[in-house]
Motif scaffolding. Sequence first.
Motif, PDB file in Angstrom:
ATOM      1  N   PHE A  88       0.565  -0.944   0.041  1.00 33.33           N
ATOM      2  CA  PHE A  88       0.297   0.057  -0.184  1.00 33.33           C
ATOM      3  C   PHE A  88       0.730   1.503   0.095  1.00 33.33           C
ATOM      4  N   LYS A  89       1.736   1.058   0.794  1.00 31.71           N
ATOM      5  CA  LYS A  89       2.644   2.191   0.905  1.00 31.71           C
ATOM      6  C   LYS A  89       2.303   3.373   0.736  1.00 31.71           C
ATOM      7  N   LEU A  90       0.734   4.069   2.011  1.00 36.27           N
ATOM      8  CA  LEU A  90       0.628   4.996   2.216  1.00 36.27           C
ATOM      9  C   LEU A  90       0.961   5.569   3.423  1.00 36.27           C
ATOM     10  N   LEU A  91       1.093   7.257   3.217  1.00 39.61           N
ATOM     11  CA  LEU A  91       1.794   8.079   3.906  1.00 39.61           C
ATOM     12  C   LEU A  91       1.067   7.750   5.819  1.00 39.61           C
ATOM     13  N   PRO A  92       1.712   7.272   7.251  1.00 43.37           N
ATOM     14  CA  PRO A  92       0.797   6.549   8.329  1.00 43.37           C
ATOM     15  C   PRO A  92       0.228   7.514   8.169  1.00 43.37           C
ATOM     16  N   ARG A  93       1.282   9.012   8.596  1.00 40.51           N
ATOM     17  CA  ARG A  93       0.854  10.273   9.582  1.00 40.51           C
ATOM     18  C   ARG A  93      -0.432  11.081   9.387  1.00 40.51           C
ATOM     19  N   LEU A  94      -0.874  10.376   7.381  1.00 36.96           N
ATOM     20  CA  LEU A  94      -1.664  11.611   7.174  1.00 36.96           C
ATOM     21  C   LEU A  94      -2.964  11.089   6.941  1.00 36.96           C
ATOM     22  N   THR A  95      -4.424  11.712   6.894  1.00 44.54           N
ATOM     23  CA  THR A  95      -5.421  10.812   6.484  1.00 44.54           C
ATOM     24  C   THR A  95      -5.913  10.929   5.510  1.00 44.54           C
ATOM     25  N   VAL A  96      -6.479   9.627   5.735  1.00 42.72           N
ATOM     26  CA  VAL A  96      -7.085   9.203   3.753  1.00 42.72           C
ATOM     27  C   VAL A  96      -7.257  10.398   2.335  1.00 42.72           C
ATOM     28  N   TYR A  97      -7.739  11.679   2.972  1.00 40.71           N
ATOM     29  CA  TYR A  97      -8.219  13.222   2.571  1.00 40.71           C
ATOM     30  C   TYR A  97      -6.770  13.445   2.090  1.00 40.71           C
ATOM     31  N   GLU A  98      -5.717  13.519   3.321  1.00 39.71           N
ATOM     32  CA  GLU A  98      -4.231  13.806   2.867  1.00 39.71           C
ATOM     33  C   GLU A  98      -3.271  13.067   2.196  1.00 39.71           C
ATOM     34  N   ASN A  99      -3.798  11.632   2.264  1.00 44.38           N
ATOM     35  CA  ASN A  99      -2.725  11.301   0.750  1.00 44.38           C
ATOM     36  C   ASN A  99      -3.080  11.576   0.026  1.00 44.38           C
ATOM     37  N   ILE A 100      -4.558  11.504  -0.508  1.00 42.48           N
ATOM     38  CA  ILE A 100      -5.008  11.664  -1.973  1.00 42.48           C
ATOM     39  C   ILE A 100      -4.006  13.139  -2.150  1.00 42.48           C
ATOM     40  N   ALA A 101      -5.058  13.655  -1.783  1.00 40.61           N
ATOM     41  CA  ALA A 101      -4.721  15.136  -1.438  1.00 40.61           C
ATOM     42  C   ALA A 101      -3.157  15.556  -2.164  1.00 40.61           C
ATOM     43  N   TYR A 102      -1.856  14.702  -1.413  1.00 38.81           N
ATOM     44  CA  TYR A 102      -0.375  15.476  -1.299  1.00 38.81           C
ATOM     45  C   TYR A 102      -0.249  14.872  -2.586  1.00 38.81           C
ATOM     46  N   ALA A 103      -0.752  14.001  -3.222  1.00 43.15           N
ATOM     47  CA  ALA A 103      -0.233  12.803  -4.520  1.00 43.15           C
ATOM     48  C   ALA A 103      -0.994  13.805  -5.567  1.00 43.15           C
ATOM     49  N   MET A 104      -1.929  15.006  -5.346  1.00 45.85           N
ATOM     50  CA  MET A 104      -2.416  16.075  -6.921  1.00 45.85           C
ATOM     51  C   MET A 104      -1.886  17.129  -5.967  1.00 45.85           C
ATOM     52  N   GLU A 105      -0.993  17.648  -4.768  1.00 44.97           N
ATOM     53  CA  GLU A 105      -0.577  18.823  -4.766  1.00 44.97           C
ATOM     54  C   GLU A 105       0.620  19.487  -5.792  1.00 44.97           C
ATOM     55  N   VAL A 106       1.616  18.615  -6.168  1.00 43.57           N
ATOM     56  CA  VAL A 106       2.780  18.497  -6.540  1.00 43.57           C
ATOM     57  C   VAL A 106       2.361  18.811  -8.653  1.00 43.57           C
ATOM     58  N   VAL A 107       1.196  18.366  -9.111  1.00 43.20           N
ATOM     59  CA  VAL A 107       0.331  18.800  -9.472  1.00 43.20           C
ATOM     60  C   VAL A 107      -0.465  19.539 -10.023  1.00 43.20           C
ATOM     61  N   GLU A 108      -1.274  19.641  -9.240  1.00 40.89           N
ATOM     62  CA  GLU A 108      -2.673  20.698  -9.304  1.00 40.89           C
ATOM     63  C   GLU A 108      -2.243  21.556  -8.051  1.00 40.89           C
ATOM     64  N   LYS A 109      -2.385  23.042  -8.328  1.00 41.51           N
ATOM     65  CA  LYS A 109      -2.381  23.452  -6.910  1.00 41.51           C
ATOM     66  C   LYS A 109      -4.167  24.188  -6.921  1.00 41.51           C
ATOM     67  N   ASN A 110      -4.872  24.308  -7.546  1.00 38.96           N
ATOM     68  CA  ASN A 110      -5.924  25.016  -7.268  1.00 38.96           C
ATOM     69  C   ASN A 110      -6.484  23.759  -5.948  1.00 38.96           C
ATOM     70  N   PRO A 111      -6.719  24.538  -4.854  1.00 34.71           N
ATOM     71  CA  PRO A 111      -7.450  23.439  -3.694  1.00 34.71           C
ATOM     72  C   PRO A 111      -8.944  23.574  -4.581  1.00 34.71           C
ATOM     73  N   LYS A 112      -9.688  23.779  -4.689  1.00 31.49           N
ATOM     74  CA  LYS A 112     -10.467  23.589  -5.254  1.00 31.49           C
ATOM     75  C   LYS A 112     -11.005  22.384  -6.203  1.00 31.49           C
ATOM     76  N   ILE A 113     -10.078  22.228  -6.867  1.00 31.90           N
ATOM     77  CA  ILE A 113     -10.276  21.483  -7.848  1.00 31.90           C
ATOM     78  C   ILE A 113      -9.653  20.038  -7.016  1.00 31.90           C
ATOM     79  N   ILE A 114      -8.621  20.056  -6.025  1.00 34.66           N
ATOM     80  CA  ILE A 114      -8.007  19.149  -5.073  1.00 34.66           C
ATOM     81  C   ILE A 114      -9.116  18.394  -4.623  1.00 34.66           C
ATOM     82  N   LYS A 115     -10.196  18.809  -4.292  1.00 33.31           N
ATOM     83  CA  LYS A 115     -10.801  18.530  -2.778  1.00 33.31           C
ATOM     84  C   LYS A 115     -11.983  17.975  -3.423  1.00 33.31           C
ATOM     85  N   LYS A 116     -12.510  18.618  -5.051  1.00 38.22           N
ATOM     86  CA  LYS A 116     -13.446  17.549  -5.754  1.00 38.22           C
ATOM     87  C   LYS A 116     -13.146  16.376  -6.172  1.00 38.22           C
TER      88      LYS A 116
END
Length: 228
Positions: A88-116
């Motif tokens: 799995f290699k999830l980051l243990p100190r991050l929530t489910v939301y943060e694990n996925i958002a973190y992967a997107m933040e490198v690519v996508e800067k708009n927080p609304k798009i990330i949340k959606k």
Amino acid sequence: MIEMLNVYKKYPNGITAANGLTVRIEQGEFVYVVGPSGAGKSTFIKMMYREEKASKGSIKVGDFDLVTMKDRDVPFLRRHVGVVFQDFKLLPRLTVYENIAYAMEVVEKNPKIIKKRVLEVLDLVGLKHKVRMFPTELSGGEQQRIAIARAIANMPRVLIADEPTGNLDPDTSWEIMNILEEINNQGTTVVMATHNSQIVNVVKHRVLAVENGRIVRDQLEGDYGYEG
Ligand code: ADP
Ligand code: ADP
């Protein structure tokens, strides 16, 4: 989509794990990679997302030439190639939301798009209600579903899965397989290394059998072909 021509991989310890791999995988295919332990399946797969470099030969994934690609450009490749692991290699100190958002933040800067998009991929794997949980609060199957959600968050053209059901019980393995099927049905190329003979023999797809760093069988709607 993925093209390897005469690819060799020799590790620094002298082991040759890829011994002349040539294969072409089209956009939208679902391909199983099977073979005994130590056959070179992981090496084959790792070279597709530049986790390992080939010693010789050519590798192309979409518009990317993985041989001439600079290390600093690997993150661009990774937007187009999502990866899922056995553990799995999830980051243990991050929530489910943060694990996925973190992967997107490198690519996508708009927080609304990330949340959606985070909520969209969580919906796809059926775990929207676990968005605030930490990985340790989830079963293995749930953790793998989150890992898949993370892997597809940036809408990659290819999803690579290295024994994604290796740590899961049969029922949970089928749930994971169903999700991978759904992702494939939406047009994503899926390459999955597996020892799960049941799944391979029931959900028929192309089978690449690897032995001693070579592709020894390439069969459309193939069988697993080994004991177990
Ligand atoms: P599989 O996934 O089919 O079990 P691998 O690609 O992991 O096969 O391994 C193929 C061969 O390469 C094995 O002999 C393995 O020990 C060796 N190998 C794999 N990774 C490394 C590495 N990082 N360094 C040295 N040898 C390795
Ligand atoms: P399964 O057998 O379906 O793979 P589990 O029996 O491990 O799953 O978990 C069942 C449910 O309990 C899951 O929804 C999971 O999120 C929850 N759960 C499991 N372990 C914990 C934990 N340590 N803390 C909170 N919830 C948990």
